[in-house]
Design a protein around this motif. Structure first.
Motif, PDB file in Angstrom:
ATOM      1  N   THR A   2       0.934  -1.036  -0.044  1.00  0.00           N
ATOM      2  CA  THR A   2       0.075   0.260  -0.014  1.00  0.00           C
ATOM      3  C   THR A   2       0.994   1.332  -0.120  1.00  0.00           C
ATOM      4  OG1 THR A   2      -0.023  -0.049   2.365  1.00  0.00           O
ATOM      5  CG2 THR A   2      -1.768  -1.126   1.128  1.00  0.00           C
ATOM      6  N   GLY A   3       0.290   2.153  -0.390  1.00  0.00           N
ATOM      7  CA  GLY A   3       1.323   3.459  -0.753  1.00  0.00           C
ATOM      8  C   GLY A   3       1.849   4.102   0.696  1.00  0.00           C
ATOM      9  N   ASP A   4       1.088   3.869   1.549  1.00  0.00           N
ATOM     10  CA  ASP A   4       1.611   4.480   3.203  1.00  0.00           C
ATOM     11  C   ASP A   4       2.865   3.751   3.541  1.00  0.00           C
ATOM     12  OD1 ASP A   4       0.213   2.347   3.537  1.00  0.00           O
ATOM     13  OD2 ASP A   4      -0.756   3.340   5.355  1.00  0.00           O
ATOM     14  N   MET A   5       3.153   2.588   2.948  1.00  0.00           N
ATOM     15  CA  MET A   5       4.271   1.767   3.361  1.00  0.00           C
ATOM     16  C   MET A   5       5.811   2.576   3.165  1.00  0.00           C
ATOM     17  SD  MET A   5       3.247  -1.026   5.003  1.00  0.00           S
ATOM     18  CE  MET A   5       2.465   0.050   5.677  1.00  0.00           C
ATOM     19  N   LYS A   6       6.368   2.457   4.141  1.00  0.00           N
ATOM     20  CA  LYS A   6       7.652   3.283   3.958  1.00  0.00           C
ATOM     21  C   LYS A   6       9.000   2.654   3.642  1.00  0.00           C
ATOM     22  CE  LYS A   6       6.190   7.249   7.016  1.00  0.00           C
ATOM     23  NZ  LYS A   6       6.470   8.082   8.035  1.00  0.00           N
ATOM     24  N   THR A   9      15.217   4.970   2.055  1.00  0.00           N
ATOM     25  CA  THR A   9      15.941   5.733   1.092  1.00  0.00           C
ATOM     26  C   THR A   9      17.197   6.317   1.572  1.00  0.00           C
ATOM     27  OG1 THR A   9      15.211   7.724   1.004  1.00  0.00           O
ATOM     28  CG2 THR A   9      13.977   6.292  -0.140  1.00  0.00           C
ATOM     29  N   LEU A  10      18.134   6.711   0.669  1.00  0.00           N
ATOM     30  CA  LEU A  10      19.679   7.437   1.262  1.00  0.00           C
ATOM     31  C   LEU A  10      19.085   8.667   1.731  1.00  0.00           C
ATOM     32  CD1 LEU A  10      22.266   6.081  -1.062  1.00  0.00           C
ATOM     33  CD2 LEU A  10      21.341   4.874   0.975  1.00  0.00           C
ATOM     34  N   GLN A  11      18.058   9.343   1.673  1.00  0.00           N
ATOM     35  CA  GLN A  11      17.382  10.366   2.126  1.00  0.00           C
ATOM     36  C   GLN A  11      16.572  10.233   3.360  1.00  0.00           C
ATOM     37  OE1 GLN A  11      15.990  12.085  -1.706  1.00  0.00           O
ATOM     38  NE2 GLN A  11      17.442  13.650  -0.990  1.00  0.00           N
ATOM     39  N   GLY A  12      16.396   9.123   3.990  1.00  0.00           N
ATOM     40  CA  GLY A  12      15.632   8.513   5.072  1.00  0.00           C
ATOM     41  C   GLY A  12      14.297   7.741   4.793  1.00  0.00           C
ATOM     42  N   TRP A  13      13.166   7.705   5.565  1.00  0.00           N
ATOM     43  CA  TRP A  13      12.207   6.838   5.393  1.00  0.00           C
ATOM     44  C   TRP A  13      11.209   7.866   4.215  1.00  0.00           C
ATOM     45  CZ3 TRP A  13      12.388   1.958   6.268  1.00  0.00           C
ATOM     46  CH2 TRP A  13      13.345   1.544   7.499  1.00  0.00           C
ATOM     47  N   LYS A  14      10.760   7.214   3.182  1.00  0.00           N
ATOM     48  CA  LYS A  14       9.835   7.811   2.346  1.00  0.00           C
ATOM     49  C   LYS A  14       8.691   6.826   1.759  1.00  0.00           C
ATOM     50  CE  LYS A  14      11.558  10.435  -1.006  1.00  0.00           C
ATOM     51  NZ  LYS A  14      12.316  10.482  -2.305  1.00  0.00           N
ATOM     52  N   GLU A  15       7.335   7.152   1.771  1.00  0.00           N
ATOM     53  CA  GLU A  15       6.420   6.475   1.379  1.00  0.00           C
ATOM     54  C   GLU A  15       6.641   5.854   0.056  1.00  0.00           C
ATOM     55  OE1 GLU A  15       2.685   8.673   2.004  1.00  0.00           O
ATOM     56  OE2 GLU A  15       2.426   8.192   4.034  1.00  0.00           O
ATOM     57  N   ILE A  16       6.388   4.592  -0.184  1.00  0.00           N
ATOM     58  CA  ILE A  16       6.722   3.952  -1.527  1.00  0.00           C
ATOM     59  C   ILE A  16       6.071   4.628  -2.616  1.00  0.00           C
ATOM     60  CG2 ILE A  16       4.710   2.277  -1.217  1.00  0.00           C
ATOM     61  CD1 ILE A  16       6.915   0.237  -2.353  1.00  0.00           C
ATOM     62  N   LYS A  17       4.828   5.271  -2.504  1.00  0.00           N
ATOM     63  CA  LYS A  17       4.043   5.915  -3.633  1.00  0.00           C
ATOM     64  C   LYS A  17       4.876   7.162  -3.970  1.00  0.00           C
ATOM     65  CE  LYS A  17       0.832   8.623  -0.415  1.00  0.00           C
ATOM     66  NZ  LYS A  17      -0.323   8.578  -0.027  1.00  0.00           N
ATOM     67  N   ASP A  23      15.785   7.914  -6.942  1.00  0.00           N
ATOM     68  CA  ASP A  23      16.060   7.552  -5.527  1.00  0.00           C
ATOM     69  C   ASP A  23      17.040   6.229  -5.274  1.00  0.00           C
ATOM     70  OD1 ASP A  23      14.687   9.281  -3.715  1.00  0.00           O
ATOM     71  OD2 ASP A  23      12.902   8.607  -4.415  1.00  0.00           O
ATOM     72  N   TYR A  24      17.599   6.492  -4.055  1.00  0.00           N
ATOM     73  CA  TYR A  24      18.525   5.358  -3.779  1.00  0.00           C
ATOM     74  C   TYR A  24      18.129   4.735  -2.788  1.00  0.00           C
ATOM     75  CZ  TYR A  24      21.996   7.277  -7.069  1.00  0.00           C
ATOM     76  OH  TYR A  24      22.648   7.915  -8.134  1.00  0.00           O
ATOM     77  N   VAL A  25      18.193   3.234  -2.315  1.00  0.00           N
ATOM     78  CA  VAL A  25      17.662   2.587  -1.240  1.00  0.00           C
ATOM     79  C   VAL A  25      18.716   1.489  -0.652  1.00  0.00           C
ATOM     80  CG1 VAL A  25      15.412   2.866  -2.096  1.00  0.00           C
ATOM     81  CG2 VAL A  25      16.632   0.777  -2.714  1.00  0.00           C
ATOM     82  N   TRP A  26      18.136   1.017   0.437  1.00  0.00           N
ATOM     83  CA  TRP A  26      19.077  -0.084   1.111  1.00  0.00           C
ATOM     84  C   TRP A  26      18.444  -1.357   0.859  1.00  0.00           C
ATOM     85  CZ3 TRP A  26      23.762   0.128   3.330  1.00  0.00           C
ATOM     86  CH2 TRP A  26      24.575   1.335   3.480  1.00  0.00           C
ATOM     87  N   VAL A 265      14.669  -2.459   1.758  1.00  0.00           N
ATOM     88  CA  VAL A 265      14.191  -2.155   3.121  1.00  0.00           C
ATOM     89  C   VAL A 265      12.890  -1.608   3.353  1.00  0.00           C
ATOM     90  CG1 VAL A 265      15.030  -1.097   5.380  1.00  0.00           C
ATOM     91  CG2 VAL A 265      16.814  -2.190   3.936  1.00  0.00           C
ATOM     92  N   LEU A 266      12.067  -2.248   4.151  1.00  0.00           N
ATOM     93  CA  LEU A 266      10.705  -1.445   4.332  1.00  0.00           C
ATOM     94  C   LEU A 266      10.637  -1.183   5.761  1.00  0.00           C
ATOM     95  CD1 LEU A 266       8.151  -1.054   2.413  1.00  0.00           C
ATOM     96  CD2 LEU A 266       7.503  -2.986   3.604  1.00  0.00           C
ATOM     97  N   GLU A 267       9.923  -0.362   5.979  1.00  0.00           N
ATOM     98  CA  GLU A 267       9.699   0.024   7.729  1.00  0.00           C
ATOM     99  C   GLU A 267       8.809  -1.068   8.077  1.00  0.00           C
ATOM    100  OE1 GLU A 267       9.168   3.907  10.404  1.00  0.00           O
ATOM    101  OE2 GLU A 267       7.936   3.754   8.627  1.00  0.00           O
TER     102      GLU A 267
END
Length: 267
Positions: A2-6, A9-17, A23-26, A265-267
């Protein structure tokens, strides 16, 4: 998801939508057997009004996803969400923020850890410059002065003098501070007698020492000892599945593509 899952990223937590191909992620690399920073190549909505599962972890975090989405377990194998069961351990992600430096430490799941911006720079820009056989005298600078923005294009390696000049500091001031620090260190090396808090043995060490050995320190800080002394302990969570259930409602779902690791990585 769902779009609210975070997503981390290399700029912190961001909603997947809101994640984009900029972006870069772990993600976890099976080839390297550890977490690595990596690039997103695509992000999109993958379905509308989709039936969902809700996965609850041992820290009460709830993940909403499609039943066929695959999760990586701690042993590096994948399993679809609908086949997860209570007690399954997902691949974890731990980070620690330093109030002193303002930087984040990432635990890589191979027994090691790194300072995030230094790891990112070396991954995308090559090995760090050296001064002799160490990296002393060089720093990784955030071009926009935002320590939360660890995207590779925002990082550059500077000498200490260049970095001080950029921030309006004179190298002499840094040098003076280092001289003062050396005086403090030399003073702290004076040994005095102490009583070990664990075994009661008398020993000689620097002024702030509390234990005669590393083993005594570990025993003193163990959960059993802390409980015995009435010292509160923090609950450690291990990303274990607590429960799974199908939801009655439907929602739009999103996903991102990360070719290097095929996971994120997902929160």
């Amino acid at each position: 998801f769902t779009g609210d899952m975070k997503v981390r990223t290399l700029q912190g937590w961001k909603e997947i939508k809101n994640v984009t191909d900029k972006d870069y992620v772990w993600g976890y690399s099976i080839k390297e057997h550890r977490l690595i920073p990596t690039k997103v190549t695509n992000s999109k909505k993958t379905g509308s009004n989709v039936k969902l599962l809700e996965i609850t972890l041992d820290n009460n975090t709830k993940i909403k996803c499609t039943p066929d989405h695959r999760f990586m377990l701690r042993d590096e194998t994948y399993i679809e969400a609908k086949n997860l069961k209570s007690g399954d351990s997902l691949m974890p992600f731990y980070e620690k923020f330093s109030k002193y430096s303002g930087y984040k430490q990432i635990f890589l799941n191979d027994g090691s850890s790194c300072i995030e911006h230094r790891m990112v720079y070396s991954k995308f820009n090559g090995l760090l410059k050296t001064c002799g056989i160490t990296h002393e005298g060089f720093v990784i600078h955030h071009k926009d002065n935002n320590k939360e923005n660890n995207n590779p294009e925002n990082l550059e390696q500077l000498s200490l003098a260049e970095h001080c000049k950029l921030h309006g500091q004179e190298p002499k001031r840094i040098m003076k501070r280092n001289i003062l620090w050396e005086k403090v260190v030399s003073k702290s090396k004076i040994k005095t007698k102490h009583i070990c808090l664990e075994c009661g043995k008398e020993f000689e060490a620097i002024e702030c020492a509390k234990f005669c050995s590393h083993n005594c320190k570990c025993r003193f800080n163990s959960r059993a000892m802390r409980r015995k002394l009435g010292i509160p302990t923090r609950q450690k969570y291990n990303h274990k599945v607590k429960s799974i259930k199908y939801l009655d409602k439907t929602e739009d779902v999103y996903d991102i593509e990360v070719p290097e690791t095929h996971n994120f990585v997902l929160e």
